[in-house]
Design an enzyme around this catalytic site. Structure first.
Site, PDB file in Angstrom:
ATOM      1  N   HIS A   1     -59.314  23.855 -36.457  1.00  0.00           N
ATOM      2  CA  HIS A   1     -58.115  23.346 -35.767  1.00  0.00           C
ATOM      3  C   HIS A   1     -58.152  21.824 -35.664  1.00  0.00           C
ATOM      4  O   HIS A   1     -57.124  21.160 -35.793  1.00  0.00           O
ATOM      5  CB  HIS A   1     -58.002  23.958 -34.362  1.00  0.00           C
TER       6      HIS A   1
ATOM      7  N   HIS B   1     -62.958  28.111 -36.129  1.00  0.00           N
ATOM      8  CA  HIS B   1     -61.655  27.560 -35.756  1.00  0.00           C
ATOM      9  C   HIS B   1     -61.752  26.276 -34.934  1.00  0.00           C
ATOM     10  O   HIS B   1     -60.796  25.513 -34.888  1.00  0.00           O
ATOM     11  CB  HIS B   1     -60.831  28.599 -34.992  1.00  0.00           C
TER      12      HIS B   1
ATOM     13  N   ARG C   1     -62.924  38.547 -27.691  1.00  0.00           N
ATOM     14  CA  ARG C   1     -61.880  38.108 -28.632  1.00  0.00           C
ATOM     15  C   ARG C   1     -62.181  36.725 -29.201  1.00  0.00           C
ATOM     16  O   ARG C   1     -61.704  36.368 -30.285  1.00  0.00           O
ATOM     17  CB  ARG C   1     -60.501  38.143 -27.956  1.00  0.00           C
TER      18      ARG C   1
ATOM     19  N   ARG D   1     -36.628  36.527 -20.480  1.00  0.00           N
ATOM     20  CA  ARG D   1     -37.953  36.906 -19.930  1.00  0.00           C
ATOM     21  C   ARG D   1     -38.639  37.988 -20.761  1.00  0.00           C
ATOM     22  O   ARG D   1     -39.481  38.735 -20.272  1.00  0.00           O
ATOM     23  CB  ARG D   1     -37.847  37.363 -18.471  1.00  0.00           C
TER      24      ARG D   1
ATOM     25  N   LYS E   1     -59.475  43.701 -36.246  1.00  0.00           N
ATOM     26  CA  LYS E   1     -58.756  42.915 -35.236  1.00  0.00           C
ATOM     27  C   LYS E   1     -58.269  43.826 -34.107  1.00  0.00           C
ATOM     28  O   LYS E   1     -58.362  43.474 -32.928  1.00  0.00           O
ATOM     29  CB  LYS E   1     -57.591  42.139 -35.865  1.00  0.00           C
TER      30      LYS E   1
ATOM     31  N   HIS F   1     -54.023  26.247 -42.966  1.00  0.00           N
ATOM     32  CA  HIS F   1     -54.882  26.799 -41.915  1.00  0.00           C
ATOM     33  C   HIS F   1     -56.162  27.413 -42.507  1.00  0.00           C
ATOM     34  O   HIS F   1     -57.279  27.120 -42.048  1.00  0.00           O
ATOM     35  CB  HIS F   1     -54.086  27.853 -41.132  1.00  0.00           C
TER      36      HIS F   1
END
Ligand code: NAD
Ligand code: GLY
Length: 360
Positions: free
Chosen positions: A252, A248, A241, A121, A227, A265
């Site tokens: 993507h 992208h 954000r 976890r 960033k 990428h």
């Protein structure tokens, strides 16, 4: 060494940028008050160059490191590899206080970060990014995760590292195509946030392409600052954000529809950013001059700015775009630029206009 702080309350951390940092990894981790056992997760390329240095430094600082090496490349960002990592962590009896070090590019960072977020976890982790793309983007901000056949990064968690160590010396072994791919994210910061940075990139590009260490130190730190600033205001992407995704949505979809690996990428988001700039011209009135400056900078950097589509690849690309995480109620939303250095997010764009721009 330059230090950039990511301010997120009790999840705040430092990004250290400079040369010669990897041999001091153990000493840097010792300041974090973590357990003794740790796992260095790396890939088959990066491990060859840097695993021994990392392990030696950790051992010298009193840690008990184990090494987990995954195959290099985007295909390691999948659930099967996550399970392999869990099995090795369990076999090595890593406990709650143990920690993980992600030593590599964005693939290793995203995979190891997700393993750290979920094993027992959640156990602490440290990012040691070794590609330009990972140093300026993926190692900062806590997005971790893996791909599904249905799309990129569809499984993941927001999970912040305890430290990011950007050793600029690792660029010495970074292949040229990978370095240039990372520049696509660097240019992105200029477009979305910092017109001065964009102008500096236009001016200093020849030195950057020669990997001038002084300029790279300054640029990597500036990208990390931007960033950190954005993530500090909107950690889990409820608004601001989203600007980090400039280019992208199409990028993507290019990666996904062409099969991960054909386009890196950075190459895919270079095409995506130029398309987004053209859309910005049509929708927000981004000036022709600025659209041209954007296209020219990506071109000069050696990045692709266009994709040739036939009816079948066009169909695949648009299908992939509709699977993007940012699609809501079937609408494709874009980040678009008003001017270089200033963008807005959540802009609805018709598929007809996207087709027109990709064909231009
Ligand atoms: P990568 O991790 O595949 O690294 C690129 C290649 O360079 C690999 O072959 C790697 O082995 C090699 N390499 C890395 N550093 C090296 C070095 N110093 N010397 C020699 N070889 C080296 O890819 P990447 O471009 O670093 O990252 C791309 C990934 O990052 C994608 O999966 C993308 O989705 C993800 N990403 C994540 C975020 C985020 O916020 N989490 C942001 C941007 C991108
Ligand atoms: N690279 C996009 C983000 O971190 O939000």
């Amino acid at each position: 060494m330059r230090i950039v702080q990511v301010s997120l309350g009790d999840r705040s951390y430092a990004i250290k940028v400079g040369g010669g940092l990897l041999p001091r990894l153990g000493a840097a981790c010792a300041q974090l008050k973590l357990g003794q056992r740790c796992a260095v997760i790396t890939d088959s390329n990066v491990g060859k160059y840097y695993a021994a240095v990392a392990l030696k430094s950790l051992s010298a600082a009193g840690f008990e490191p184990v090494l987990i090496t995954v195959p290099a490349g985007e295909t390691s960002k999948r659930v099967a590899l996550v399970e392999k990592c869990y099995d090795q962590l369990a076999a090595q009896r890593l406990e709650r206080k143990s920690f993980i070090i992600a030593l590599g590019g964005g693939v290793v960072g995203d995979l190891a970060g997700f393993v750290a977020a979920t094993y027992l976890r959640g156990i602490p982790f440290v990012q040691v990014p070794t590609s330009l793309l990972a140093q300026v983007d993926s190692s900062v901000g806590g997005k971790t995760g893996v791909n599904l056949r249905a799309g990129k990064n569809l499984v993941g968690a927001f999970y912040q590292p305890k430290l990011v160590l950007c050793d600029l010396d690792t660029f010495k072994t970074l292949p040229e195509r990978e370095f240039i791919s990372g520049l696509a994210e660097v240019i992105k910061y200029g477009i979305i946030y910092d017109a001065k940075l964009f102008a500096q990139l236009e001016r200093d590009l020849p030195k950057i392409l020669k990997r001038d260490p002084k300029i790279l130190a300054q640029i990597v730190a500036r990208c990390c600052e931007i960033k950190a600033d954005v993530v500090g205001q909107d950690e889990t992407e409820n608004g601001l954000r989203a600007i980090l995704n400039f280019g992208h949505t199409i990028g993507h979809a290019i990666e996904n529809s062409s099969g991960y690996g054909k386009y890196l990428h950075g190459e895919a988001i270079s095409i995506g950013q130029v398309a987004a700039a053209k859309l910005s011209g049509k929708i927000l009135g981004l000036s022709v001059n600025e659209v041209e400056r954007i296209e020219k900078l990506f071109t000069r950097a050696g990045l692709p700015v266009q994709i040739k589509l036939n009816p079948s690849s066009r169909k695949k690309l648009f299908a992939a775009m509709l699977l993007d995480k940012k699609v809501s109620a079937g609408e494709v939303k874009f980040v678009l630029a008003k001017k270089i250095g200033q963008v807005v997010w959540g802009q609805k764009v018709s598929t007809a206009l996207i087709e027109e721009v990709l064909a231009s």
